[in-house]
Design a protein around this motif. Structure first.
Motif, PDB file in Angstrom:
ATOM      1  N   PRO A 380      92.608  46.894   3.544  1.00 48.54           N
ATOM      2  CA  PRO A 380      93.016  46.554   4.913  1.00 48.54           C
ATOM      3  C   PRO A 380      93.431  45.087   5.025  1.00 48.54           C
ATOM      4  O   PRO A 380      92.776  44.207   4.468  1.00 48.54           O
ATOM      5  N   ASP A 381      94.506  44.839   5.737  1.00 43.87           N
ATOM      6  CA  ASP A 381      94.919  43.465   6.014  1.00 43.87           C
ATOM      7  C   ASP A 381      93.866  42.824   6.918  1.00 43.87           C
ATOM      8  O   ASP A 381      93.507  43.394   7.956  1.00 43.87           O
ATOM      9  N   THR A 384      95.577  42.331  10.594  1.00 44.52           N
ATOM     10  CA  THR A 384      96.077  43.477  11.359  1.00 44.52           C
ATOM     11  C   THR A 384      95.253  44.738  11.166  1.00 44.52           C
ATOM     12  O   THR A 384      95.292  45.650  11.997  1.00 44.52           O
ATOM     13  N   ASP A 386      95.917  46.889   9.007  1.00 39.44           N
ATOM     14  CA  ASP A 386      96.786  47.866   8.343  1.00 39.44           C
ATOM     15  C   ASP A 386      96.561  47.813   6.830  1.00 39.44           C
ATOM     16  O   ASP A 386      96.320  46.737   6.265  1.00 39.44           O
TER      17      ASP A 386
END
Length: 463
Positions: A380-381, A384, A386
């Protein structure tokens, strides 16, 4: 020399008496005892059976002559003869020992790197059941005479260590290469057995080999048995996941499962045996507290991995291209590396290749020289949330074309069949929960791992 001093001390010891049996590289160990004088007081017999018919008539037939099985047969035979023929006459005042080696040294017919098995079976005290040390060595000298010389020195060091320093097995290991330059030999497997070593954990001894520079990598099975890398990897496809495993989490296992499933679908893998390794580097075994590697912490990590039935690789290979070279030393089949997106980004950090003349390009040339592929687990970023995948990973601008080339040509592939619930699992947070008494950690580690942690109070867990 130190070797001569050791051989002479053994020769002058009235309590030590034994046999030296050597196959494949001369009688270099026995020669030291004859050279320094007084060997009649130490050696009941020195033997070297080169002809296979003669060797088989003494020790029985063998599928492979340079093997642990052959070494064990030699030790059984020679030690058994000592006790059978001499115990009644001098067993009450003698510590019997049998040394054996079976080696393929560089020769007219054998042009590969030299290697062999060495072992000593010995009594710590008279009439005590025997103890044993077995090791595998690789000989890096290019000339046969030099390999023979190195082997003889290791043999004397091993016998001396068994007889006089068995109470300090770590120091015994370090002493194996006394009087030999570190570049000449490698000790990649060792096993201690018997009453003299009841308190010894062979996994810690294997770790000592790497920490002491006697080898760069060791392997052991889920049940803690140290194994010789060539035996485990020979002609097999290999999948490796590197990590801290502090402790092993569901994310670690999800990545491994996804990579394994994808690896098995590779055309080159069809019909091949696959070895799966969980690798920890020396650097990953340190806890960042300046105290180095904690043996108890090391065993806790290894024990929890063992509950999952996985083979462990401990290495001193910080750079992946060095790990790849090590694996391809033993196999020509495909190798897969499973790693998180963050780890792949670190692979593209040029600071790690300052010691290479060709920098990062040389590193990748070495890494992908043979049939190797990287499988990337999304992450995961942090901003964000994402998932960062192999396709969306951002590297330094001037390396983007290099990354695109590797991605487009299938040297790097993203893993897609993953469990989204596992992506955000952090090993550091799991450890903090365990130590802080937060039961949330139990849901994010594999069940066998959780059970062992609670049962034995591992990683600071308080029930």
């Amino acid at each position: 020399s130190g070797t001569a001093h050791k051989a002479l001390r053994i020769n002058l010891d009235p309590e030590s008496y034994g046999t030296v049996a050597e196959i494949g590289a001369g009688q270099e160990t026995a020669r030291w005892f004859f050279r320094v004088g007084g060997a009649a007081g130490t050696l009941a017999k020195a033997i070297s059976a080169y002809d296979m018919v003669f060797s088989d008539s003494i020790y029985g037939s063998a599928q492979r002559y340079v093997s642990r099985q052959r070494l064990e047969t030699m030790l059984d035979h020679e030690y058994g003869l000592l006790v059978e023929r001499l115990n009644a006459r001098r067993g009450d005042q003698t510590r019997f020992f049998a040394f054996a080696d079976t080696v393929a040294a560089h020769s007219y017919k054998h042009h590969q790197d030299g290697h062999g098995w060495l072992g000593v079976r010995f009594q710590r005290r008279a009439q005590e059941p025997p103890s044993q040390i077995v090791l595998h060595v690789r000989l890096w000298d290019k000339e046969n005479v030099q390999q023979q010389e190195a082997l003889g020195i290791i043999g004397v060091n091993l016998i001396y260590g068994a007889l006089y320093t068995h109470e300090a097995p770590a120091a015994l290991l370090d002493s194996l290469v006394e009087d030999i330059a570190a570049t000449r030999v490698e000790v990649d497997t060792v096993e201690f057995q018997g009453p003299a070593f009841e308190a010894v954990d062979n996994r810690l001894m294997a770790l000592r080999l790497v920490r002491g520079g006697l080898t760069n990598a060791v392997m052991f099975t889920a049940d803690g048995r140290v194994i010789q890398p060539a035996d485990a990897l020979y002609k097999k496809a290999v999948l490796v996941e590197r990590g801290k495993f502090h402790p092993v989490t569901k994310a670690d296992m999800d990545m491994l499962q996804a990579a394994h499933d994808r690896f098995l679908r590779e055309p080159q893998i069809q019909g091949e045996s696959v070895v799966v390794l969980l690798e920890m580097t020396l650097n990953s075994l340190t806890n960042g507290d300046g105290k180095g590697i904690d043996p108890c912490d090391f065993l806790e990590r290894v024990d929890t991995i063992g509950t999952l039935g996985r083979t462990v690789l401990i290495s001193n290979y910080g750079e992946y291209h060095r790990l790849a070279a090590y694996l391809f030393r033993y196999t020509h089949k495909m190798v897969g590396l499973a790693m998180r997106a963050a780890s792949l980004k670190a692979v593209f950090d040029e600071k790690y290749y300052a010691d290479l003349q060709g920098g990062i390009l040389e590193s990748f040339g070495r890494l992908f020289k043979n049939d190797l592929k990287i499988y990337v687990y999304p992450l995961p970023d942090p901003e964000t949330g994402d998932p960062v995948t192999a396709k969306t990973l951002q590297v330094a601008p001037h390396l983007r074309h290099l990354y695109a080339y590797l991605l487009e040509n299938d040297f790097i592939e993203g893993l897609e069949e993953v469990d989204p619930a596992c992506l955000s699992i952090s090993g550091r947070e799991v450890l903090e929960c365990i130590r802080g008494g937060d039961p949330a950690w139990e849901r994010i580690v594999p069940e066998p791992v959780a059970a062992l942690i609670k049962e034995r109070g591992l990683f600071g867990h308080r029930g």
